[in-house]
Enzyme design. Structure first.
Site, PDB file in Angstrom:
ATOM      1  N   ASP A 234     -11.997 -44.587 -66.854  1.00  0.00           N
ATOM      2  CA  ASP A 234     -13.351 -45.109 -67.050  1.00  0.00           C
ATOM      3  C   ASP A 234     -13.370 -46.465 -67.758  1.00  0.00           C
ATOM      4  O   ASP A 234     -14.335 -46.811 -68.433  1.00  0.00           O
ATOM      5  CB  ASP A 234     -14.208 -44.109 -67.838  1.00  0.00           C
ATOM      6  CG  ASP A 234     -14.450 -42.834 -67.048  1.00  0.00           C
ATOM      7  OD1 ASP A 234     -14.575 -42.920 -65.815  1.00  0.00           O
ATOM      8  OD2 ASP A 234     -14.502 -41.755 -67.660  1.00  0.00           O
ATOM      9  N   GLU A 235     -12.299 -47.245 -67.586  1.00  0.00           N
ATOM     10  CA  GLU A 235     -12.222 -48.563 -68.215  1.00  0.00           C
ATOM     11  C   GLU A 235     -12.105 -49.680 -67.186  1.00  0.00           C
ATOM     12  O   GLU A 235     -11.830 -50.823 -67.528  1.00  0.00           O
ATOM     13  CB  GLU A 235     -11.013 -48.624 -69.174  1.00  0.00           C
ATOM     14  CG  GLU A 235     -11.083 -47.666 -70.346  1.00  0.00           C
ATOM     15  CD  GLU A 235     -12.146 -48.060 -71.356  1.00  0.00           C
ATOM     16  OE1 GLU A 235     -12.523 -49.249 -71.400  1.00  0.00           O
ATOM     17  OE2 GLU A 235     -12.614 -47.173 -72.097  1.00  0.00           O
TER      18      GLU A 235
END
Length: 289
Positions: A234-235
């Site tokens: 999720d980066e």
């Protein structure tokens, strides 16, 4: 065939290069010599911070030898101006795969947008680790592949998913609330070709019940983020985000309903930007025209 009856195609050119005078003129003059008609042009410069120039140019031209066009552009424009570039043509639709688990809201939104013609893509298949959404896909004549995942079968099922994506010549994949973490091997095969959606409580409210945790903390904003998938969970580079205000009057159910609505909208906008070739990747950021 007369000039009036000659078929046309629309092309979209994305460019990143060191900023300097003459970039727009060089591209425009090249297209002018081809007899192309420029339909839209957008640009952005990071000068003087990084000294980079980004441009998206959409143009229409008579059908011609694409390989010759690209070779000439590389030699006459891209090489002298040190450009990284790509070009896509309107006579070929992107092929989009969807991976989903049991939540249906993002999947159904994408399918509805596709059926209505708002998403000009082909959807050759849907892959899921649950079987509950098969009926929704087959009702639209979209093949549904059920690949249940356990700790013992995860690697095998990933290989099967990759085989399906390659077999169907998929251009990009959308994780429409696919609740499995993809392996680094899977992600490495498709750089900037996997789009994910998640609620924006991460990382403060990670876990199985983020909306309950957010409600307990009394949050005043909820939202969603769509991004390209990288090995950092999720980066990845963000394509689209949105938020909505909530208050003490909202229940957990209210937060869930509003959150899912935001997720649908954000994911659709991100997919549309990707399909329209409006995204240029710059490090871990995006330029979205």
């Amino acid at each position: 065939m007369s000039k009036q009856n000659t078929p046309h195609i629309t092309a979209c050119l994305l460019i990143c290069c060191p900023d300097r005078p003459g970039i727009v003129a060089g591209v425009s003059q090249f297209l002018y010599r081809l007899g192309a008609n420029i339909l839209d042009a957008s640009q952005h410069s990071t000068d003087p911070r990084e000294g980079l120039f980004f441009m998206r140019m959409e143009f229409q031209l008579d059908v011609l030898d694409k390989a010759a066009l690209e070779s000439a552009f590389q030699e006459q424009v891209a090489t002298p101006l040190q450009m990284e570039w790509k070009i896509d043509y309107s006579d070929r639709r992107m092929r989009m795969a969807i991976m989903v688990s049991a939540y249906d809201h993002c999947l159904l939104e994408l399918l509805w947008r596709w059926k209505s013609g708002e998403l000009p893509v082909d959807i050759p298949l849907v892959i899921s680790n649950h079987s509950v959404l098969e009926k929704e896909c087959t009702a639209m004549d979209i093949p549904f592949h059920y690949l249940p995942v356990t700790a013992a079968t995860k690697a095998l099922q990933e290989r099967e998913a990759i085989r399906l994506l390659e077999e169907h010549a998929i251009d990009f994949t959308v994780l429409a609330r696919y609740m499995q973490i993809l392996s680094p091997e899977f992600v490495s095969l498709y750089p900037q070709r996997i789009i994910n959606i998640h609620h924006s409580f991460l990382p403060a409210f990670a876990g199985a019940r983020p909306y309950l945790n957010a409600y307990t903390r009394g949050v005043k904003l909820i939202g969603a983020t769509a991004h390209y998938v990288t090995n950092e969970l999720d980066e990845g580079p963000i394509i689209e985000q949105d938020v909505a205000r909530v208050s003490h009057r909202d229940t957990v159910e209210d937060l869930v309903m509003l959150g899912r609505d935001i997720e649908r909208q954000v994911l659709t906008r991100a997919v549309k930007a990707h399909v329209d070739n409006r995204v240029i990747l710059h490090g871990n950021k995006t330029i979205v025209f």
